[in-house]
Motif scaffolding. Sequence first.
Motif, PDB file in Angstrom:
ATOM      1  N   ASP A  10       1.012  -1.143  -0.348  1.00  0.00           N
ATOM      2  CA  ASP A  10      -0.190   0.187   0.095  1.00  0.00           C
ATOM      3  C   ASP A  10       0.516   1.399  -0.172  1.00  0.00           C
ATOM      4  OD1 ASP A  10      -2.674  -1.501   0.125  1.00  0.00           O
ATOM      5  OD2 ASP A  10      -2.459  -1.135   2.440  1.00  0.00           O
ATOM      6  N   VAL A  11       2.135   0.756   0.424  1.00  0.00           N
ATOM      7  CA  VAL A  11       2.884   2.537   0.566  1.00  0.00           C
ATOM      8  C   VAL A  11       4.293   2.644  -0.493  1.00  0.00           C
ATOM      9  CG1 VAL A  11       4.535   4.126   2.515  1.00  0.00           C
ATOM     10  CG2 VAL A  11       2.980   1.774   2.370  1.00  0.00           C
ATOM     11  N   SER A  12       4.004   3.705  -1.414  1.00  0.00           N
ATOM     12  CA  SER A  12       4.305   3.516  -2.313  1.00  0.00           C
ATOM     13  C   SER A  12       6.279   5.316  -2.615  1.00  0.00           C
ATOM     14  CB  SER A  12       4.211   3.345  -3.654  1.00  0.00           C
ATOM     15  OG  SER A  12       3.689   4.909  -3.335  1.00  0.00           O
ATOM     16  N   GLU A  13       7.682   4.253  -2.636  1.00  0.00           N
ATOM     17  CA  GLU A  13       8.375   5.062  -2.112  1.00  0.00           C
ATOM     18  C   GLU A  13       7.611   6.652  -2.440  1.00  0.00           C
ATOM     19  OE1 GLU A  13      11.786   5.223  -2.100  1.00  0.00           O
ATOM     20  OE2 GLU A  13      11.738   2.954  -1.484  1.00  0.00           O
ATOM     21  N   ASP A  14       6.899   6.693  -3.997  1.00  0.00           N
ATOM     22  CA  ASP A  14       6.234   8.392  -3.578  1.00  0.00           C
ATOM     23  C   ASP A  14       5.951   8.890  -3.323  1.00  0.00           C
ATOM     24  OD1 ASP A  14       8.083   7.799  -6.638  1.00  0.00           O
ATOM     25  OD2 ASP A  14       5.760   6.881  -7.659  1.00  0.00           O
ATOM     26  N   GLU A  15       5.710   8.361  -2.393  1.00  0.00           N
ATOM     27  CA  GLU A  15       3.637   9.021  -2.038  1.00  0.00           C
ATOM     28  C   GLU A  15       3.463   7.770  -0.443  1.00  0.00           C
ATOM     29  OE1 GLU A  15      -0.838   9.185  -3.148  1.00  0.00           O
ATOM     30  OE2 GLU A  15       0.632   9.101  -5.483  1.00  0.00           O
ATOM     31  N   PRO A  16       3.300   8.954   0.524  1.00  0.00           N
ATOM     32  CA  PRO A  16       2.739   8.644   2.102  1.00  0.00           C
ATOM     33  C   PRO A  16       1.670   8.286   2.198  1.00  0.00           C
ATOM     34  CG  PRO A  16       3.971  10.686   1.702  1.00  0.00           C
ATOM     35  CD  PRO A  16       3.848  10.673   0.837  1.00  0.00           C
ATOM     36  N   LEU A  17       1.579   7.247   3.186  1.00  0.00           N
ATOM     37  CA  LEU A  17       0.050   7.288   3.261  1.00  0.00           C
ATOM     38  C   LEU A  17      -0.841   6.901   4.217  1.00  0.00           C
ATOM     39  CD1 LEU A  17      -2.382   5.263   2.421  1.00  0.00           C
ATOM     40  CD2 LEU A  17      -1.439   3.656   3.179  1.00  0.00           C
ATOM     41  N   ALA A  26      -4.709  10.042  13.449  1.00  0.00           N
ATOM     42  CA  ALA A  26      -4.259   9.783  12.653  1.00  0.00           C
ATOM     43  C   ALA A  26      -2.469  10.143  11.716  1.00  0.00           C
ATOM     44  CB  ALA A  26      -4.214  10.594  10.957  1.00  0.00           C
ATOM     45  N   VAL A  27      -2.063   8.730  10.914  1.00  0.00           N
ATOM     46  CA  VAL A  27      -0.294   8.703  11.434  1.00  0.00           C
ATOM     47  C   VAL A  27      -0.276   8.719   9.706  1.00  0.00           C
ATOM     48  CG1 VAL A  27      -0.244   7.716  12.953  1.00  0.00           C
ATOM     49  CG2 VAL A  27      -0.419   6.418  11.343  1.00  0.00           C
ATOM     50  N   ALA A  28       1.111   9.174   9.082  1.00  0.00           N
ATOM     51  CA  ALA A  28       1.189   9.301   7.415  1.00  0.00           C
ATOM     52  C   ALA A  28       2.635   7.840   8.009  1.00  0.00           C
ATOM     53  CB  ALA A  28       2.149  10.369   7.216  1.00  0.00           C
ATOM     54  N   VAL A  29       2.637   6.882   6.453  1.00  0.00           N
ATOM     55  CA  VAL A  29       3.454   5.617   6.856  1.00  0.00           C
ATOM     56  C   VAL A  29       4.531   5.873   5.788  1.00  0.00           C
ATOM     57  CG1 VAL A  29       3.626   3.633   6.263  1.00  0.00           C
ATOM     58  CG2 VAL A  29       1.834   4.422   7.972  1.00  0.00           C
ATOM     59  N   TYR A  30       5.547   5.787   5.739  1.00  0.00           N
ATOM     60  CA  TYR A  30       6.289   6.255   4.347  1.00  0.00           C
ATOM     61  C   TYR A  30       7.541   4.979   4.000  1.00  0.00           C
ATOM     62  CZ  TYR A  30       6.055  11.010   6.695  1.00  0.00           C
ATOM     63  OH  TYR A  30       5.137  11.693   7.351  1.00  0.00           O
ATOM     64  N   ARG A  31       7.461   4.733   2.617  1.00  0.00           N
ATOM     65  CA  ARG A  31       8.348   4.268   1.957  1.00  0.00           C
ATOM     66  C   ARG A  31       9.834   4.892   1.570  1.00  0.00           C
ATOM     67  NH1 ARG A  31       8.525  -1.299  -0.713  1.00  0.00           N
ATOM     68  NH2 ARG A  31       6.488  -1.217  -0.621  1.00  0.00           N
ATOM     69  N   TRP A  32      11.040   4.737   1.736  1.00  0.00           N
ATOM     70  CA  TRP A  32      12.134   5.635   1.876  1.00  0.00           C
ATOM     71  C   TRP A  32      13.402   4.661   1.126  1.00  0.00           C
ATOM     72  CZ3 TRP A  32      16.335   8.099   4.586  1.00  0.00           C
ATOM     73  CH2 TRP A  32      17.011   8.624   3.407  1.00  0.00           C
ATOM     74  N   GLU A  33      13.928   4.825   0.883  1.00  0.00           N
ATOM     75  CA  GLU A  33      15.239   3.489   0.661  1.00  0.00           C
ATOM     76  C   GLU A  33      15.297   2.406   0.449  1.00  0.00           C
ATOM     77  OE1 GLU A  33      18.472   6.030   1.683  1.00  0.00           O
ATOM     78  OE2 GLU A  33      18.604   7.250  -0.255  1.00  0.00           O
ATOM     79  N   GLY A  53       1.738  15.519   1.461  1.00  0.00           N
ATOM     80  CA  GLY A  53       3.265  16.175   1.009  1.00  0.00           C
ATOM     81  C   GLY A  53       4.369  14.906   0.140  1.00  0.00           C
ATOM     82  N   TYR A  54       4.876  15.530   0.498  1.00  0.00           N
ATOM     83  CA  TYR A  54       5.984  14.367  -1.045  1.00  0.00           C
ATOM     84  C   TYR A  54       6.961  14.632  -0.103  1.00  0.00           C
ATOM     85  CZ  TYR A  54       7.845  18.454  -2.262  1.00  0.00           C
ATOM     86  OH  TYR A  54       8.744  19.836  -2.362  1.00  0.00           O
ATOM     87  N   VAL A  55       7.974  12.771   0.262  1.00  0.00           N
ATOM     88  CA  VAL A  55       9.318  13.097   0.611  1.00  0.00           C
ATOM     89  C   VAL A  55      10.751  13.340  -0.609  1.00  0.00           C
ATOM     90  CG1 VAL A  55      10.774  10.623   1.507  1.00  0.00           C
ATOM     91  CG2 VAL A  55       8.345  11.025   2.039  1.00  0.00           C
ATOM     92  N   GLU A  56      11.347  13.696   0.571  1.00  0.00           N
ATOM     93  CA  GLU A  56      13.016  14.212  -0.294  1.00  0.00           C
ATOM     94  C   GLU A  56      13.641  14.226   0.792  1.00  0.00           C
ATOM     95  OE1 GLU A  56      12.463  17.340  -3.527  1.00  0.00           O
ATOM     96  OE2 GLU A  56      14.022  18.266  -2.199  1.00  0.00           O
TER      97      GLU A  56
END
Length: 101
Positions: A10-17, A26-33, A53-56
Amino acid sequence: MVQILCSVEDVSEDEPLQVKLSDGHAVAVYRWEGKFYCTDDLCTHGDASLAEGYVEDGEIICPFHLGSFCIKSGAPRTAPCSEPIATYVVTEKDGNLLIDR
Ligand code: FES
């Protein structure tokens, strides 16, 4: 209490969930590296959902005023953000992501 957030897919590198926990928080889940991270979804600067938002470079950039936080530590990185956001340890089990909160 250990809670299932979502499936790994459900979680892509491009978009937090954004995920709402059983108590409505509410929480935000991220996939990074290739790793997963979780923070509160609400920005500490204003009424913004960080999941929009977005992850950088390991930072979540808030969609409202473009302040940012480290997704690992929750530390504010870019003004106007100055208060840290809460972070949660994410574990992977049977294709799902879990947090203990
Ligand atoms: Fe997030 Fe202002 S609401 S930076």
